[in-house]
Design a protein around this motif. Structure first.
Motif, PDB file in Angstrom:
ATOM      1  N   ALA A  97      53.352  54.208  71.356  1.00 47.57           N
ATOM      2  CA  ALA A  97      53.670  53.217  72.384  1.00 47.57           C
ATOM      3  C   ALA A  97      53.878  53.816  73.765  1.00 47.57           C
ATOM      4  CB  ALA A  97      54.919  52.429  71.980  1.00 47.57           C
ATOM      5  N   LEU A  98      54.143  55.118  73.842  1.00 48.44           N
ATOM      6  CA  LEU A  98      54.493  55.721  75.131  1.00 48.44           C
ATOM      7  C   LEU A  98      53.495  56.777  75.579  1.00 48.44           C
ATOM      8  CD1 LEU A  98      58.298  55.805  74.424  1.00 48.44           C
ATOM      9  CD2 LEU A  98      57.154  54.408  76.142  1.00 48.44           C
ATOM     10  N   PHE A  99      52.301  56.712  74.997  1.00 51.36           N
ATOM     11  CA  PHE A  99      51.173  57.537  75.444  1.00 51.36           C
ATOM     12  C   PHE A  99      49.943  56.641  75.485  1.00 51.36           C
ATOM     13  CE2 PHE A  99      54.088  60.787  74.206  1.00 51.36           C
ATOM     14  CZ  PHE A  99      53.740  61.928  74.908  1.00 51.36           C
ATOM     15  N   ASN A 100      49.000  56.978  76.330  1.00 53.32           N
ATOM     16  CA  ASN A 100      47.711  56.298  76.377  1.00 53.32           C
ATOM     17  C   ASN A 100      46.679  57.140  75.654  1.00 53.32           C
ATOM     18  OD1 ASN A 100      48.550  54.075  77.928  1.00 53.32           O
ATOM     19  ND2 ASN A 100      48.331  55.246  79.816  1.00 53.32           N
ATOM     20  N   GLU A 101      45.750  56.466  74.977  1.00 53.81           N
ATOM     21  CA  GLU A 101      44.694  57.200  74.273  1.00 53.81           C
ATOM     22  C   GLU A 101      43.636  57.706  75.241  1.00 53.81           C
ATOM     23  OE1 GLU A 101      41.753  56.644  70.374  1.00 53.81           O
ATOM     24  OE2 GLU A 101      42.782  54.920  71.249  1.00 53.81           O
ATOM     25  N   TYR A 102      43.362  56.928  76.288  1.00 52.57           N
ATOM     26  CA  TYR A 102      42.338  57.282  77.264  1.00 52.57           C
ATOM     27  C   TYR A 102      42.899  57.137  78.675  1.00 52.57           C
ATOM     28  CZ  TYR A 102      39.059  56.644  73.362  1.00 52.57           C
ATOM     29  OH  TYR A 102      38.407  56.743  72.169  1.00 52.57           O
ATOM     30  N   ARG A 103      42.311  57.859  79.601  1.00 45.91           N
ATOM     31  CA  ARG A 103      42.638  57.669  81.013  1.00 45.91           C
ATOM     32  C   ARG A 103      42.145  56.302  81.469  1.00 45.91           C
ATOM     33  NH1 ARG A 103      39.468  62.033  81.418  1.00 45.91           N
ATOM     34  NH2 ARG A 103      38.183  60.875  82.903  1.00 45.91           N
ATOM     35  N   ASP A 104      42.696  55.819  82.590  1.00 48.62           N
ATOM     36  CA  ASP A 104      42.307  54.502  83.098  1.00 48.62           C
ATOM     37  C   ASP A 104      40.839  54.453  83.507  1.00 48.62           C
ATOM     38  OD1 ASP A 104      44.837  53.594  82.667  1.00 48.62           O
ATOM     39  OD2 ASP A 104      45.494  53.797  84.740  1.00 48.62           O
ATOM     40  N   ASP A 105      40.273  55.588  83.896  1.00 47.49           N
ATOM     41  CA  ASP A 105      38.860  55.624  84.300  1.00 47.49           C
ATOM     42  C   ASP A 105      38.001  56.235  83.197  1.00 47.49           C
ATOM     43  OD1 ASP A 105      39.823  58.195  84.446  1.00 47.49           O
ATOM     44  OD2 ASP A 105      38.903  58.680  86.376  1.00 47.49           O
ATOM     45  N   SER A 106      38.437  56.054  81.959  1.00 48.52           N
ATOM     46  CA  SER A 106      37.823  56.742  80.827  1.00 48.52           C
ATOM     47  C   SER A 106      36.406  56.262  80.553  1.00 48.52           C
ATOM     48  CB  SER A 106      38.681  56.534  79.585  1.00 48.52           C
ATOM     49  OG  SER A 106      38.046  57.054  78.447  1.00 48.52           O
ATOM     50  N   ASP A 107      35.628  57.157  79.933  1.00 47.50           N
ATOM     51  CA  ASP A 107      34.307  56.781  79.439  1.00 47.50           C
ATOM     52  C   ASP A 107      34.341  56.502  77.930  1.00 47.50           C
ATOM     53  OD1 ASP A 107      34.646  59.292  78.360  1.00 47.50           O
ATOM     54  OD2 ASP A 107      32.869  60.179  79.307  1.00 47.50           O
ATOM     55  N   PHE A 108      35.547  56.511  77.329  1.00 46.69           N
ATOM     56  CA  PHE A 108      35.766  56.244  75.905  1.00 46.69           C
ATOM     57  C   PHE A 108      35.112  57.282  74.993  1.00 46.69           C
ATOM     58  CE2 PHE A 108      35.554  51.684  77.539  1.00 46.69           C
ATOM     59  CZ  PHE A 108      36.910  51.652  77.808  1.00 46.69           C
ATOM     60  N   ARG A 109      34.662  58.366  75.544  1.00 45.23           N
ATOM     61  CA  ARG A 109      33.998  59.374  74.713  1.00 45.23           C
ATOM     62  C   ARG A 109      34.964  60.460  74.248  1.00 45.23           C
ATOM     63  NH1 ARG A 109      28.385  59.074  74.801  1.00 45.23           N
ATOM     64  NH2 ARG A 109      27.572  57.527  76.266  1.00 45.23           N
ATOM     65  N   THR A 110      35.897  60.816  75.105  1.00 43.62           N
ATOM     66  CA  THR A 110      36.823  61.893  74.791  1.00 43.62           C
ATOM     67  C   THR A 110      38.253  61.404  74.921  1.00 43.62           C
ATOM     68  OG1 THR A 110      35.244  63.493  75.706  1.00 43.62           O
ATOM     69  CG2 THR A 110      37.493  64.258  75.317  1.00 43.62           C
ATOM     70  N   ILE A 195      38.439  47.029  87.860  1.00 42.45           N
ATOM     71  CA  ILE A 195      37.939  47.955  86.849  1.00 42.45           C
ATOM     72  C   ILE A 195      37.091  49.048  87.492  1.00 42.45           C
ATOM     73  CG2 ILE A 195      35.791  46.704  86.322  1.00 42.45           C
ATOM     74  CD1 ILE A 195      36.366  47.269  83.353  1.00 42.45           C
ATOM     75  N   SER A 196      37.208  50.256  86.959  1.00 46.60           N
ATOM     76  CA  SER A 196      36.430  51.368  87.509  1.00 46.60           C
ATOM     77  C   SER A 196      34.982  51.286  87.021  1.00 46.60           C
ATOM     78  CB  SER A 196      37.035  52.701  87.087  1.00 46.60           C
ATOM     79  OG  SER A 196      36.836  52.923  85.697  1.00 46.60           O
ATOM     80  N   GLU A 197      34.089  51.827  87.817  1.00 40.82           N
ATOM     81  CA  GLU A 197      32.680  51.838  87.417  1.00 40.82           C
ATOM     82  C   GLU A 197      32.451  52.707  86.190  1.00 40.82           C
ATOM     83  OE1 GLU A 197      29.933  50.064  88.412  1.00 40.82           O
ATOM     84  OE2 GLU A 197      31.562  48.896  89.286  1.00 40.82           O
ATOM     85  N   VAL A 200      33.163  50.486  83.265  1.00 44.25           N
ATOM     86  CA  VAL A 200      32.077  49.524  83.081  1.00 44.25           C
ATOM     87  C   VAL A 200      30.892  50.200  82.402  1.00 44.25           C
ATOM     88  CG1 VAL A 200      30.394  48.046  84.239  1.00 44.25           C
ATOM     89  CG2 VAL A 200      32.777  48.069  85.013  1.00 44.25           C
ATOM     90  N   ARG A 201      30.526  51.369  82.884  1.00 47.10           N
ATOM     91  CA  ARG A 201      29.390  52.087  82.292  1.00 47.10           C
ATOM     92  C   ARG A 201      29.671  52.425  80.829  1.00 47.10           C
ATOM     93  NH1 ARG A 201      29.477  54.731  87.322  1.00 47.10           N
ATOM     94  NH2 ARG A 201      30.575  56.506  86.396  1.00 47.10           N
ATOM     95  N   ALA A 202      30.913  52.844  80.553  1.00 47.12           N
ATOM     96  CA  ALA A 202      31.268  53.184  79.177  1.00 47.12           C
ATOM     97  C   ALA A 202      31.197  51.965  78.273  1.00 47.12           C
ATOM     98  CB  ALA A 202      32.667  53.786  79.143  1.00 47.12           C
ATOM     99  N   PHE A 203      31.632  50.820  78.765  1.00 46.67           N
ATOM    100  CA  PHE A 203      31.588  49.570  78.001  1.00 46.67           C
ATOM    101  C   PHE A 203      30.141  49.180  77.712  1.00 46.67           C
ATOM    102  CE2 PHE A 203      31.510  45.012  77.479  1.00 46.67           C
ATOM    103  CZ  PHE A 203      32.685  44.690  76.842  1.00 46.67           C
ATOM    104  N   VAL A 204      29.313  49.223  78.723  1.00 45.33           N
ATOM    105  CA  VAL A 204      27.923  48.806  78.582  1.00 45.33           C
ATOM    106  C   VAL A 204      27.148  49.779  77.690  1.00 45.33           C
ATOM    107  CG1 VAL A 204      25.755  48.478  79.847  1.00 45.33           C
ATOM    108  CG2 VAL A 204      27.896  47.539  80.758  1.00 45.33           C
ATOM    109  N   ASN A 205      27.446  51.075  77.795  1.00 46.85           N
ATOM    110  CA  ASN A 205      26.723  52.108  77.042  1.00 46.85           C
ATOM    111  C   ASN A 205      27.602  52.704  75.946  1.00 46.85           C
ATOM    112  OD1 ASN A 205      24.355  52.045  78.852  1.00 46.85           O
ATOM    113  ND2 ASN A 205      25.778  52.905  80.348  1.00 46.85           N
ATOM    114  N   LEU A 206      28.352  51.879  75.272  1.00 49.50           N
ATOM    115  CA  LEU A 206      29.319  52.343  74.287  1.00 49.50           C
ATOM    116  C   LEU A 206      28.632  53.205  73.221  1.00 49.50           C
ATOM    117  CD1 LEU A 206      32.403  51.714  74.014  1.00 49.50           C
ATOM    118  CD2 LEU A 206      31.779  50.121  72.201  1.00 49.50           C
ATOM    119  N   PRO A 207      29.141  54.419  72.990  1.00 53.23           N
ATOM    120  CA  PRO A 207      28.518  55.280  71.977  1.00 53.23           C
ATOM    121  C   PRO A 207      28.693  54.700  70.579  1.00 53.23           C
ATOM    122  CG  PRO A 207      30.556  56.259  72.792  1.00 53.23           C
ATOM    123  CD  PRO A 207      30.270  55.086  73.666  1.00 53.23           C
TER     124      PRO A 207
END
Length: 318
Positions: A97-110, A195-197, A200-207
């Motif tokens: 609850a007190l950590f984030n899994e990804y940065r706010d500008d994350s690409d969801f890859r790492t 939302i950061s670009e 958006v790119r990570a959402f559209v190109n989700l691995p």
């Protein structure tokens, strides 16, 4: 029946009185009723998924089968083989609850866990369930029912009112196929102007190995959610689909991180559990305990979480 009988006798007396006195009563004609306009909603547009989407569906079916053969994706909520103490529960709460899994500008890859203040909803949730054009109608009905039942469960656990509605939703649950998602960039920018670009790119190109995702937003300088968008891949088979609903909607309530030490839990990338466990229900209850304050940093929230965890398990919860 008594009222109906009295009304009938009254009407008869009025009529007879008029005849006995030879008086004539005329009733002015009623104005014509305006025509009733029947609005028939348009039929949903259903399109054939592309070959890439069909290939993904085959891949996820095989992946689910492989996980099940390994004894993973459990739906039993945990049991005698997964005990935990109040100390473990409090530690898992802080980590999830007190950590984030990804940065706010994350690409969801790492994944990159970063310290966070306590985040949760402080306003009622208006949740909508939306579908891409490649999702069949019968599947849409099943998905709506799944989200509705699970939203009711989250509401009971958290105390946050959750209503399923299409009127000004602040929590959108999207079921999108590969073709639907790749064309969703402009809509995502419209829904979340800040939302950061990169996101958006990570959402559209989700691995392919990213099964589902949730994005939460806050007012500047605040820690209360104002909007959330959860993405569930339409190509998923039923159990994997349910697993994504359970994890992403719960993470969108404020349990934003995963922890390899959390067990029994869906907030763990080992895929041992597919559905919300008893341990995870306690995490949600802890998150929305009034003794914790939205925006608390970990050093303030941790000792309170330990006290709550001790009380919960002492009361017989497990």
């Amino acid at each position: 029946m008594t009222i109906g009988g009295s009304a009938l006798r009254g009407m008869t007396l009025v009529t007879l009185t008029g005849l006995a006195g030879c008086a004539e009563f005329s009733t002015p004609p009623l104005p014509p009723e305006p025509p009733v306009e029947v609005v028939i909603p348009p039929e949903p547009v259903i399109t054939e998924p592309s070959q890439a989407s069909k290939d993904l569906a085959v891949y996820y079916r095989r992946l689910q089968n492989d996980l099940l053969v390994q004894g993973l994706m459990r739906g039993d909520g945990g049991g005698a083989d997964t005990p935990f103490t109040d100390t473990v529960l409090a530690r898992n709460f802080v980590r999830i609850a007190l950590f984030n899994e990804y940065r706010d500008d994350s690409d969801f890859r790492t994944p990159q866990a970063t310290v966070s203040k306590l985040r949760r909803w402080t306003q009622p949730i208006r949740m909508s369930v939306e579908f891409g054009n490649t999702v069949p109608l019968d599947q849409r009905e099943m998905d709506r029912a799944s989200v509705s039942a699970y939203a009711a469960r989250l509401s009971r656990l958290s105390g946050v009112p959750i209503t399923l509605t299409d009127e000004d939703p602040n929590y959108r649950v999207l079921f999108l196929g590969e073709d639907d998602r790749r064309g969703y960039g402009d809509r995502l920018r419209e829904l979340i102007p800040s939302i950061s670009e990169a996101t958006v790119r990570a959402f559209v190109n989700l691995p392919r190995d990213q099964l589902c995702v949730v994005i939460g937003t806050f007012a500047p300088g605040q820690s209360s959610y104002t909007k959330a968008i959860a993405l569930i891949r339409a190509e998923h088979p039923n159990l994997m689909r349910s697993a994504c609903i359970h994890e992403e909607l719960a993470q969108g309530m404020g349990l934003a991180n995963d922890s390899p030490g959390a067990r029994p839990s869906i907030f763990n990338d080992d895929e041992e559990f597919a559905l919300l466990t008893g341990h995870d229900e306690l995490l949600i209850q802890m998150l929305y305990d009034p003794r914790l304050q939205t925006g608390m940093p970990p050093d303030q929230a941790a000792p309170i979480a330990r006290q709550i965890a001790t009380e919960i398990l002492a009361s017989g919860a497990s």
